[in-house]
Design a protein around this motif. Structure first.
Motif, PDB file in Angstrom:
ATOM      1  N   PRO A 138      -0.324   4.136  -3.038  1.00  0.00           N
ATOM      2  CA  PRO A 138      -1.031   3.119  -3.830  1.00  0.00           C
ATOM      3  C   PRO A 138      -1.732   2.065  -2.979  1.00  0.00           C
ATOM      4  O   PRO A 138      -2.817   1.600  -3.337  1.00  0.00           O
ATOM      5  N   MET A 139      -1.157   1.701  -1.838  1.00  0.00           N
ATOM      6  CA  MET A 139      -1.802   0.712  -0.982  1.00  0.00           C
ATOM      7  C   MET A 139      -3.060   1.264  -0.318  1.00  0.00           C
ATOM      8  O   MET A 139      -3.948   0.497   0.073  1.00  0.00           O
ATOM      9  N   LEU A 140      -3.169   2.579  -0.205  1.00  0.00           N
ATOM     10  CA  LEU A 140      -4.367   3.175   0.384  1.00  0.00           C
ATOM     11  C   LEU A 140      -5.577   3.046  -0.534  1.00  0.00           C
ATOM     12  O   LEU A 140      -6.709   3.274  -0.104  1.00  0.00           O
ATOM     13  N   ALA A 141      -5.357   2.693  -1.787  1.00  0.00           N
ATOM     14  CA  ALA A 141      -6.465   2.474  -2.713  1.00  0.00           C
ATOM     15  C   ALA A 141      -7.080   1.085  -2.550  1.00  0.00           C
ATOM     16  O   ALA A 141      -8.136   0.807  -3.121  1.00  0.00           O
ATOM     17  N   ASP A 142      -6.434   0.232  -1.760  1.00  0.00           N
ATOM     18  CA  ASP A 142      -6.973  -1.104  -1.498  1.00  0.00           C
ATOM     19  C   ASP A 142      -7.859  -1.033  -0.258  1.00  0.00           C
ATOM     20  O   ASP A 142      -7.380  -0.660   0.827  1.00  0.00           O
ATOM     21  N   PRO A 143      -9.132  -1.380  -0.343  1.00  0.00           N
ATOM     22  CA  PRO A 143     -10.041  -1.211   0.796  1.00  0.00           C
ATOM     23  C   PRO A 143      -9.611  -1.941   2.058  1.00  0.00           C
ATOM     24  O   PRO A 143      -9.752  -1.414   3.166  1.00  0.00           O
ATOM     25  N   VAL A 144      -9.102  -3.157   1.922  1.00  0.00           N
ATOM     26  CA  VAL A 144      -8.718  -3.920   3.107  1.00  0.00           C
ATOM     27  C   VAL A 144      -7.498  -3.306   3.775  1.00  0.00           C
ATOM     28  O   VAL A 144      -7.467  -3.113   4.998  1.00  0.00           O
ATOM     29  N   PHE A 145      -6.490  -2.982   2.992  1.00  0.00           N
ATOM     30  CA  PHE A 145      -5.301  -2.391   3.582  1.00  0.00           C
ATOM     31  C   PHE A 145      -5.603  -1.003   4.137  1.00  0.00           C
ATOM     32  O   PHE A 145      -5.050  -0.613   5.179  1.00  0.00           O
ATOM     33  N   ALA A 146      -6.472  -0.270   3.473  1.00  0.00           N
ATOM     34  CA  ALA A 146      -6.877   1.041   3.979  1.00  0.00           C
ATOM     35  C   ALA A 146      -7.527   0.908   5.351  1.00  0.00           C
ATOM     36  O   ALA A 146      -7.286   1.716   6.260  1.00  0.00           O
ATOM     37  N   ASP A 147      -8.351  -0.124   5.547  1.00  0.00           N
ATOM     38  CA  ASP A 147      -8.969  -0.361   6.851  1.00  0.00           C
ATOM     39  C   ASP A 147      -7.933  -0.795   7.890  1.00  0.00           C
ATOM     40  O   ASP A 147      -8.055  -0.458   9.076  1.00  0.00           O
ATOM     41  N   TYR A 148      -6.926  -1.541   7.452  1.00  0.00           N
ATOM     42  CA  TYR A 148      -5.865  -1.948   8.373  1.00  0.00           C
ATOM     43  C   TYR A 148      -5.149  -0.729   8.943  1.00  0.00           C
ATOM     44  O   TYR A 148      -4.878  -0.656  10.150  1.00  0.00           O
ATOM     45  N   LEU A 149      -4.857   0.255   8.107  1.00  0.00           N
ATOM     46  CA  LEU A 149      -4.164   1.441   8.596  1.00  0.00           C
ATOM     47  C   LEU A 149      -5.032   2.248   9.551  1.00  0.00           C
ATOM     48  O   LEU A 149      -4.523   2.849  10.502  1.00  0.00           O
ATOM     49  N   SER A 175       5.391  -4.490   8.599  1.00  0.00           N
ATOM     50  CA  SER A 175       4.246  -4.672   7.709  1.00  0.00           C
ATOM     51  C   SER A 175       4.167  -3.508   6.729  1.00  0.00           C
ATOM     52  O   SER A 175       4.504  -3.656   5.543  1.00  0.00           O
ATOM     53  N   VAL A 176       3.802  -2.340   7.190  1.00  0.00           N
ATOM     54  CA  VAL A 176       3.580  -1.199   6.306  1.00  0.00           C
ATOM     55  C   VAL A 176       4.857  -0.786   5.580  1.00  0.00           C
ATOM     56  O   VAL A 176       4.827  -0.443   4.395  1.00  0.00           O
ATOM     57  N   GLU A 177       5.984  -0.827   6.272  1.00  0.00           N
ATOM     58  CA  GLU A 177       7.226  -0.374   5.649  1.00  0.00           C
ATOM     59  C   GLU A 177       7.977  -1.481   4.913  1.00  0.00           C
ATOM     60  O   GLU A 177       8.498  -1.257   3.827  1.00  0.00           O
ATOM     61  N   PHE A 178       8.063  -2.678   5.496  1.00  0.00           N
ATOM     62  CA  PHE A 178       8.920  -3.706   4.906  1.00  0.00           C
ATOM     63  C   PHE A 178       8.239  -5.075   4.836  1.00  0.00           C
ATOM     64  O   PHE A 178       8.892  -6.113   5.002  1.00  0.00           O
ATOM     65  N   GLY A 179       6.930  -5.073   4.558  1.00  0.00           N
ATOM     66  CA  GLY A 179       6.206  -6.316   4.503  1.00  0.00           C
ATOM     67  C   GLY A 179       6.255  -7.024   3.156  1.00  0.00           C
ATOM     68  O   GLY A 179       6.348  -6.380   2.104  1.00  0.00           O
ATOM     69  N   LEU A 180       6.178  -8.356   3.210  1.00  0.00           N
ATOM     70  CA  LEU A 180       6.018  -9.200   2.027  1.00  0.00           C
ATOM     71  C   LEU A 180       4.687  -9.930   2.138  1.00  0.00           C
ATOM     72  O   LEU A 180       4.167 -10.147   3.229  1.00  0.00           O
ATOM     73  N   LEU A 187       6.213 -14.868  -3.709  1.00  0.00           N
ATOM     74  CA  LEU A 187       6.323 -13.741  -2.778  1.00  0.00           C
ATOM     75  C   LEU A 187       6.325 -12.427  -3.543  1.00  0.00           C
ATOM     76  O   LEU A 187       6.927 -12.305  -4.610  1.00  0.00           O
ATOM     77  N   ARG A 188       5.646 -11.442  -2.952  1.00  0.00           N
ATOM     78  CA  ARG A 188       5.586 -10.104  -3.541  1.00  0.00           C
ATOM     79  C   ARG A 188       5.799  -9.077  -2.436  1.00  0.00           C
ATOM     80  O   ARG A 188       5.549  -9.328  -1.260  1.00  0.00           O
ATOM     81  N   ILE A 189       6.230  -7.894  -2.803  1.00  0.00           N
ATOM     82  CA  ILE A 189       6.483  -6.827  -1.850  1.00  0.00           C
ATOM     83  C   ILE A 189       5.296  -5.872  -1.817  1.00  0.00           C
ATOM     84  O   ILE A 189       4.659  -5.622  -2.831  1.00  0.00           O
ATOM     85  N   TYR A 190       5.012  -5.367  -0.615  1.00  0.00           N
ATOM     86  CA  TYR A 190       3.995  -4.331  -0.493  1.00  0.00           C
ATOM     87  C   TYR A 190       4.441  -3.205   0.434  1.00  0.00           C
ATOM     88  O   TYR A 190       3.870  -2.126   0.445  1.00  0.00           O
ATOM     89  N   GLY A 191       5.474  -3.440   1.249  1.00  0.00           N
ATOM     90  CA  GLY A 191       5.954  -2.419   2.160  1.00  0.00           C
ATOM     91  C   GLY A 191       6.561  -1.238   1.431  1.00  0.00           C
ATOM     92  O   GLY A 191       7.315  -1.402   0.458  1.00  0.00           O
ATOM     93  N   SER A 192       6.226  -0.039   1.891  1.00  0.00           N
ATOM     94  CA  SER A 192       6.640   1.180   1.191  1.00  0.00           C
ATOM     95  C   SER A 192       8.149   1.362   1.173  1.00  0.00           C
ATOM     96  O   SER A 192       8.709   1.902   0.219  1.00  0.00           O
ATOM     97  N   GLY A 193       8.838   0.927   2.245  1.00  0.00           N
ATOM     98  CA  GLY A 193      10.278   1.060   2.262  1.00  0.00           C
ATOM     99  C   GLY A 193      10.961   0.211   1.210  1.00  0.00           C
ATOM    100  O   GLY A 193      12.091   0.506   0.810  1.00  0.00           O
ATOM    101  N   ILE A 194      10.286  -0.843   0.770  1.00  0.00           N
ATOM    102  CA  ILE A 194      10.848  -1.692  -0.282  1.00  0.00           C
ATOM    103  C   ILE A 194      10.446  -1.174  -1.656  1.00  0.00           C
ATOM    104  O   ILE A 194      11.298  -0.982  -2.530  1.00  0.00           O
ATOM    105  N   VAL A 195       9.145  -0.929  -1.876  1.00  0.00           N
ATOM    106  CA  VAL A 195       8.700  -0.579  -3.228  1.00  0.00           C
ATOM    107  C   VAL A 195       9.260   0.759  -3.691  1.00  0.00           C
ATOM    108  O   VAL A 195       9.356   1.012  -4.898  1.00  0.00           O
TER     109      VAL A 195
END
Length: 296
Positions: A138-149, A175-180, A187-195
């Motif tokens: 799901p985060m890969l659908a965000d243009p900015v985060f997609a560019d970060y990866l 960041s990618v795994e356990f970022g907030l 505060l919101r979660i975005y890291g894949s290991g959390i979501v």
């Protein structure tokens, strides 16, 4: 992703391409395996609103991941390509760093094509299709985060020759795994290991035990982490734009040399210049340690 794991094979398994990819073979999934995905999805989809970042929830919606059963990577890739140019490719498990970085730098996200057993709903050491697809995609659908990866993958390719994978692995972990992320509502979660984790989706935001610290690139890359339990540190970014900016504007080669000259920062340690959002009690970590000692 973390520094090379001892159980990563030295060569692709039989049937895998030289880049370690394999067919997803969507038709081979059993009814029980699809049901396991649906159980995990329903539990997380109910929990995450109000906890997950706007970007994550938006990606979950636009990629139509609520469709029953394990997603077909071809269908998923078609939607992703239209949004950010990414695609999802299947691999049999963890892959070597050079293959991992090459795929990422070229907008290919590697995902395990297997799913955990019904008795493993709450924990699996090796990432499966639920962690990889529900947690990451799901985060890969965000243009900015997609560019970060993409930038991270390119940085990983450079780091291979600089003896710096330990530091880059920590950046990915925190960041990618356990970022907030700090959003207007909190505060919101975005890291894949959390979501992708029912328990850690709650622990990361609600529990008083862990530290929650403002993101600082060098600080993050010096900080140790653990892979077998809840995190004792979570690092909070102000925005995905800032995460991308810091990544692309930093000259990592001299930074690595600076980091090598400094000691690692122990898990749960607070530094004088940290931006501390939550100075955790560490009660959870102490209780787990006491249990482990009692069991020896």
């Amino acid at each position: 992703m973390s520094p090379p794991e001892p159980h990563v094979a030295n060569a692709p398994s039989p049937g895998a391409a030289p880049d370690w990819t394999i067919p997803q073979d969507w038709a081979h999934y059993t009814a029980e395996e699809h049901a396991t995905w649906d159980t995990l999805f329903a539990r997380q989809a109910k929990l995450l609103p109000g906890r997950a970042s706007e970007a994550y929830l938006r990606g979950l919606d636009v990629l139509k991941l609520s469709k029953p059963g394990i997603p077909d990577f071809e269908e998923l890739s078609e939607r992703l390509m239209k949004l950010t140019g990414w695609q999802v490719v299947a691999v049999p498990g963890l892959v070597p760093d050079d293959a991992f970085f090459d795929h990422m730098a070229n907008r290919r996200f590697v995902a395990g094509n297997f799913i955990r057993r019904p008795d493993q709903l709450d924990y699996l050491q090796e990432p499966d299709v639920f962690h990889d697809v529900f947690g990451h995609v799901p985060m890969l659908a965000d243009p900015v985060f997609a560019d970060y990866l993409v930038a991270y993958g390119q940085g990983g390719q450079r780091a291979l020759g600089l003896d710096a994978l330990k530091y880059l692995g920590r950046l990915y972990w925190y960041s990618v795994e356990f970022g907030l992320i700090a959003e207007p509502e909190g505060l919101r979660i975005y890291g894949s290991g959390i979501v992708s984790s029912y328990a850690e989706s709650q622990f990361a935001l609600d529990d008083p035990s862990p530290n929650r610290i403002g993101f600082d690139l060098a600080r993050v890359m010096r900080t140790e982490y653990r892979i077998d339990d809840f995190q004792q540190n979570y690092f909070v970014i102000p925005s995905f734009d800032e995460l991308l900016r810091v990544t692309v504007e930093t000259d990592f080669a001299p930074l690595y040399e600076q980091l090598k000259a400094q000691p690692d920062i122990r898990i749960a340690e607070i530094l004088p210049d940290d931006e501390v959002l939550t100075n955790g009690t560490q009660d959870y970590a102490r209780s787990r340690t006491a249990i482990q000692i009692a069991q020896t």
